[in-house]
Design a protein around this motif. Sequence first.
Motif, mmCIF file in Angstrom:
data_model
loop_
_atom_site.group_PDB
_atom_site.id
_atom_site.type_symbol
_atom_site.label_atom_id
_atom_site.label_comp_id
_atom_site.label_asym_id
_atom_site.label_seq_id
_atom_site.Cartn_x
_atom_site.Cartn_y
_atom_site.Cartn_z
ATOM 1 N N ASP A 25 -11.265 3.089 -19.075
ATOM 2 C CA ASP A 25 -10.291 1.955 -19.239
ATOM 3 C C ASP A 25 -9.058 2.519 -19.288
ATOM 4 O OD1 ASP A 25 -12.391 -0.038 -19.010
ATOM 5 O OD2 ASP A 25 -12.316 0.042 -21.089
ATOM 6 N N TYR A 26 -8.488 2.941 -20.586
ATOM 7 C CA TYR A 26 -7.272 3.787 -20.638
ATOM 8 C C TYR A 26 -7.322 5.048 -21.683
ATOM 9 C CZ TYR A 26 -7.412 -0.865 -22.810
ATOM 10 O OH TYR A 26 -7.873 -1.871 -23.691
ATOM 11 N N LEU A 27 -6.792 5.846 -21.558
ATOM 12 C CA LEU A 27 -6.821 6.981 -22.484
ATOM 13 C C LEU A 27 -5.379 7.013 -23.444
ATOM 14 C CD1 LEU A 27 -8.479 9.778 -20.261
ATOM 15 C CD2 LEU A 27 -9.700 8.241 -22.253
ATOM 16 N N THR A 28 -5.334 6.086 -24.019
ATOM 17 C CA THR A 28 -3.845 6.018 -24.801
ATOM 18 C C THR A 28 -4.132 5.950 -26.334
ATOM 19 O OG1 THR A 28 -4.151 3.532 -24.757
ATOM 20 C CG2 THR A 28 -2.906 4.729 -23.024
ATOM 21 N N SER A 30 -6.675 4.356 -16.294
ATOM 22 C CA SER A 30 -5.354 3.353 -15.731
ATOM 23 C C SER A 30 -4.061 3.919 -16.234
ATOM 24 C CB SER A 30 -5.577 2.300 -16.222
ATOM 25 O OG SER A 30 -5.783 2.003 -17.761
ATOM 26 N N LEU A 31 -4.164 4.557 -17.528
ATOM 27 C CA LEU A 31 -3.092 4.943 -18.300
ATOM 28 C C LEU A 31 -3.667 6.192 -19.167
ATOM 29 C CD1 LEU A 31 -1.603 1.656 -19.691
ATOM 30 C CD2 LEU A 31 -0.657 2.964 -17.890
ATOM 31 N N TYR A 32 -2.779 7.449 -19.333
ATOM 32 C CA TYR A 32 -3.134 8.424 -19.873
ATOM 33 C C TYR A 32 -1.814 8.812 -20.842
ATOM 34 C CZ TYR A 32 -4.298 13.273 -20.600
ATOM 35 O OH TYR A 32 -4.856 14.413 -21.370
ATOM 36 N N THR A 45 -3.539 5.444 -12.695
ATOM 37 C CA THR A 45 -3.199 4.304 -11.517
ATOM 38 C C THR A 45 -1.560 3.984 -11.417
ATOM 39 O OG1 THR A 45 -3.199 2.625 -13.234
ATOM 40 C CG2 THR A 45 -5.520 2.902 -12.201
ATOM 41 N N GLN A 46 -1.285 3.301 -10.687
ATOM 42 C CA GLN A 46 0.154 3.074 -10.646
ATOM 43 C C GLN A 46 0.765 2.342 -11.825
ATOM 44 O OE1 GLN A 46 0.704 0.548 -7.170
ATOM 45 N NE2 GLN A 46 0.274 2.276 -5.706
ATOM 46 N N LEU A 47 -0.069 1.886 -13.037
ATOM 47 C CA LEU A 47 0.526 1.373 -14.125
ATOM 48 C C LEU A 47 1.058 2.494 -15.027
ATOM 49 C CD1 LEU A 47 -2.350 -0.895 -15.237
ATOM 50 C CD2 LEU A 47 -0.370 -1.487 -13.998
ATOM 51 N N GLN A 48 0.750 3.682 -14.676
ATOM 52 C CA GLN A 48 1.203 4.923 -15.342
ATOM 53 C C GLN A 48 2.834 4.901 -15.099
ATOM 54 O OE1 GLN A 48 -0.709 6.965 -17.297
ATOM 55 N NE2 GLN A 48 0.743 8.368 -18.169
ATOM 56 N N ASN A 49 3.228 4.359 -14.069
ATOM 57 C CA ASN A 49 4.613 4.713 -13.781
ATOM 58 C C ASN A 49 5.499 3.818 -14.197
ATOM 59 O OD1 ASN A 49 4.142 6.859 -11.944
ATOM 60 N ND2 ASN A 49 3.645 5.318 -10.324
#
Length: 373
Positions: free
Chosen positions: A8-11, A35-37, A53-57
Motif C-alpha cells: 500500500d505505502y511504505l511510510t 504508492s509512497l516511499y 506512483t505519481q503521488l510521491q511527487n
Amino acid sequence: MKIALVHDYLTQRGGAERVFELLCQYFPEADVFTSLYDPEGTIELGDRLVNTTQLQNIPGATKYFRLLAPFYYPAFRALGLQEYDLIISSTSSFAKGVRKRPDAIHICFCHNVTRFLWDTQTYLREYKDFRLYSSLIEKIFNKLREFDIIYAQEPDLYIANSTTVAKRIQSIYGKPAQVIHYPINTSKFIFDDKKEDYFYVSSRMISYKRIDIIVEAFNWLGWTLLIAGDGPERERLEAKALNNIRFLGYVSDKERKQLLAKARGVIIAALEDYGLVPIEANTSGTPVIAYGAGGVLETQIPGKTGVFFNKQTPEAIHAALVEFNQLTWDYAQIRNYALSNFSEAVFFGKVTQLMEQVCGFMPHNPMNLSVQV
C-alpha cells in the motif's frame, strides 16, 4: 517468471510492513512497487529499487499519506505491471487494485479489508478532522467503498492472516481466502528469562487500540507500565496517566527487542484482526495479557503463553493482571511455542506449497530457510 511485489505505502513500520519485508527477502529478484516511499520511516530494503506512483511527487505526501485516500486507487491502477507473470500484493487497503494482464496471477496477502472504510467509526472517531468534517468524509467514503468492492475482485487468490480476516474478506468482498498465519522475523528478537518489574505496550496511539483502558487500569494498580509508540491519542493519554506510566515515543528496533524480552508481560487491549505483537512477545519469552477476541484466539494458549480478558474495560484488565500474577510462567516454553508455529520457515513452507498449487512452480529459497511443507 517475472514477479512484482506491491504494498500500500511504505511510510511507516507496522506489522504489515514487517510481513512485506519478509516477502522482499524471500523474493530478492522481484521488483518492488508502492504508492509512497519514505526510506527513513519504514522497513529496511537496502539498495533495493522501490518504484512509486505519481503521488510521491506531491509535497508532504509521505507525512500526510492518510489524507490522500481518494487518490490511491487511481495511482495503483496507473502502475504498468503488464510485463509481470506473478503479482504479489501486501495490503490492508489499496494495493489489491493493481492491474494485471489476463494470463498473469495475482496473489493478495490481505492483512484486513480496508478498515477505515468498513469500520469507520471505530477507526477514525478520535481524529479531530474526521469529527469536524464527518458528513463530507462519509460521502467520499461511500464512493470509495464502491471502488473497494470493485477492485477487490482483481486478485486471483487471497491469503488472510487469520480466520477473522478471512471471514471479513468473504463477507465484504465476496471472495474466499486461504488462512496462513503470518510470521515474524525471529532473528530480530532475543530471549531473556530474567524479567524486570514492568509491563509493556507497543502500539500506534489510535483509538481502536484502546490504550486508554490500559492506562486507567495501571493508574489504579500503581505498577510500572512502559508505552512505546506515537499517534493522535498520545497527548490525551499522557494527560490522564499517573507517574507510574512512562511514554517512550518512538523506540528503535534494538530498544524494542530489549523491552519485549525483559517485560513481565505485554498488554494488548485492541480487537486485533491478527496481531504480530503478541507473537513477538512470545518469541522473546514474554507472556501476554490480551483482549480475548480476534486473532489472539489463534495465536495464544491461555495459561501457557498468556491470559485473556473478555471485556474492553479497565476492570477486566485489572482482573486479568491479578490472574497473571498468580500463574507461574515457563519463559523458554513460551518462546519454543512461538518458534514452532510462527517462524519464517513455517510460513514460507505453507506459501511454497500454495505457490506450487496455484502457479505450478516452487520459488527458490534465498533465505536458506528449512521450510516446513
